[in-house]
Design a protein around this motif. Structure first.
Motif, PDB file in Angstrom:
ATOM      1  N   TRP A  49      -0.948  14.010   9.543  1.00 36.08           N
ATOM      2  CA  TRP A  49       0.176  14.402   8.522  1.00 36.08           C
ATOM      3  C   TRP A  49       0.024  13.412   7.194  1.00 36.08           C
ATOM      4  O   TRP A  49      -0.884  12.599   7.328  1.00 36.08           O
ATOM      5  N   ALA A  50       0.603  14.280   6.268  1.00 35.33           N
ATOM      6  CA  ALA A  50       0.399  13.664   4.866  1.00 35.33           C
ATOM      7  C   ALA A  50       1.700  13.804   4.197  1.00 35.33           C
ATOM      8  O   ALA A  50       2.509  14.602   4.214  1.00 35.33           O
ATOM      9  N   ASP A  56       8.237  14.814   1.323  1.00 32.20           N
ATOM     10  CA  ASP A  56       8.299  15.344   2.704  1.00 32.20           C
ATOM     11  C   ASP A  56       6.986  15.270   3.184  1.00 32.20           C
ATOM     12  O   ASP A  56       5.939  15.196   2.513  1.00 32.20           O
ATOM     13  N   VAL A  57       6.796  15.037   4.411  1.00 26.67           N
ATOM     14  CA  VAL A  57       5.655  14.988   5.589  1.00 26.67           C
ATOM     15  C   VAL A  57       5.192  16.186   5.863  1.00 26.67           C
ATOM     16  O   VAL A  57       6.030  16.789   6.549  1.00 26.67           O
ATOM     17  N   HIS A  58       4.206  16.640   5.666  1.00 21.80           N
ATOM     18  CA  HIS A  58       3.440  17.849   5.890  1.00 21.80           C
ATOM     19  C   HIS A  58       2.532  17.729   6.741  1.00 21.80           C
ATOM     20  O   HIS A  58       1.558  16.838   6.757  1.00 21.80           O
ATOM     21  N   ILE A  96      -1.206   9.131   4.529  1.00 20.51           N
ATOM     22  CA  ILE A  96      -1.685   9.761   5.743  1.00 20.51           C
ATOM     23  C   ILE A  96      -1.707   9.133   6.994  1.00 20.51           C
ATOM     24  O   ILE A  96      -2.007   7.835   6.923  1.00 20.51           O
ATOM     25  N   VAL A  97      -1.713   9.821   7.956  1.00 24.31           N
ATOM     26  CA  VAL A  97      -2.111   9.433   9.250  1.00 24.31           C
ATOM     27  C   VAL A  97      -3.120  10.606   9.741  1.00 24.31           C
ATOM     28  O   VAL A  97      -2.923  11.589   9.960  1.00 24.31           O
ATOM     29  N   PHE A 143       5.805   6.469   6.779  1.00 19.01           N
ATOM     30  CA  PHE A 143       6.098   7.664   5.640  1.00 19.01           C
ATOM     31  C   PHE A 143       7.324   7.141   4.809  1.00 19.01           C
ATOM     32  O   PHE A 143       7.589   7.746   3.954  1.00 19.01           O
ATOM     33  N   HIS A 144       8.079   6.101   5.462  1.00 16.75           N
ATOM     34  CA  HIS A 144       9.350   5.760   4.616  1.00 16.75           C
ATOM     35  C   HIS A 144       9.013   4.560   3.877  1.00 16.75           C
ATOM     36  O   HIS A 144       9.148   3.417   4.371  1.00 16.75           O
TER      37      HIS A 144
END
Ligand code: ADP
Ligand code: MG
Length: 147
Positions: A49-50, A56-58, A96-97, A143-144
């Motif tokens: 995820w990025a 937003d996370v995509h 990113i994860v 991501f927050h």
């Protein structure tokens, strides 16, 4: 073994290998970020995820490879986000994860073979990331970003 791997850093300039011309732009992490990576992480293609800035996370696919610009002694880490952006985001913070491994680096006989391999990678990432255990990481507090 290092996965999931969380990482955040600035998007730098790549070396004009024309990813955009292939329709597959890759956001390159700046050198300092790459140097902070575990040195024994395998090169190849990953998915995860990025998110750019506070966006937003995509879904994404990521390549860890040897950087020809530095005579292959340094790695490059490049993220293709599976999303259409209105503008480039050089200089922004990319979070990113990295969740899973797809395949090792390969050389391709033709541009067409390369593009179709990347399309397969994107499809596999798409499929895998819909699994509940992977969707969970999309909501991760990482991501927050704090204000
Ligand atoms: P460079 O060689 O500078 O990395 P690329 O052709 O690989 O150039 O394009 C990467 C740049 O394109 C990113 O740094 C980013 O600003 C922009 N970009 C636009 N859409 C995307 C996307 N979906 N995924 C990754 N980068 C994107
Ligand atoms: Mg690039």
């Amino acid at each position: 073994r290092h996965l999931p791997y969380f990482c955040r850093g600035e998007v730098g300039r790549g070396f004009g290998r024309g990813s955009k011309e292939l329709g597959i732009p890759t956001a390159n992490f700046s050198e300092q970020v790459v140097e902070s990576f575990p040195s024994d992480i395998s090169t190849g293609i990953y998915y995860g995820w990025a998110c750019v800035g506070n966006g937003d996370v995509h879904k994404m696919v990521l390549s860890i490879g040897w950087n020809p610009y530095y005579k292959n002694v340094k790695k490059s880490v490049e993220t293709h986000i599976i999303h259409t952006f209105k503008e480039d985001f050089y200089g922004e913070i990319l979070s990113i994860v990295i969740i899973g491994y797809i395949r090792p680096e390969k050389n391709f006989d033709s541009l067409d073979a390369l593009i179709s391999a990347i399309q397969d990678d994107i499809e596999e990432a798409n499929r895998k990331l819909d699994l509940p255990e992977h969707l969970k990481l999309k909501e991760d507090n990482f991501f927050h970003m704090p204000e």
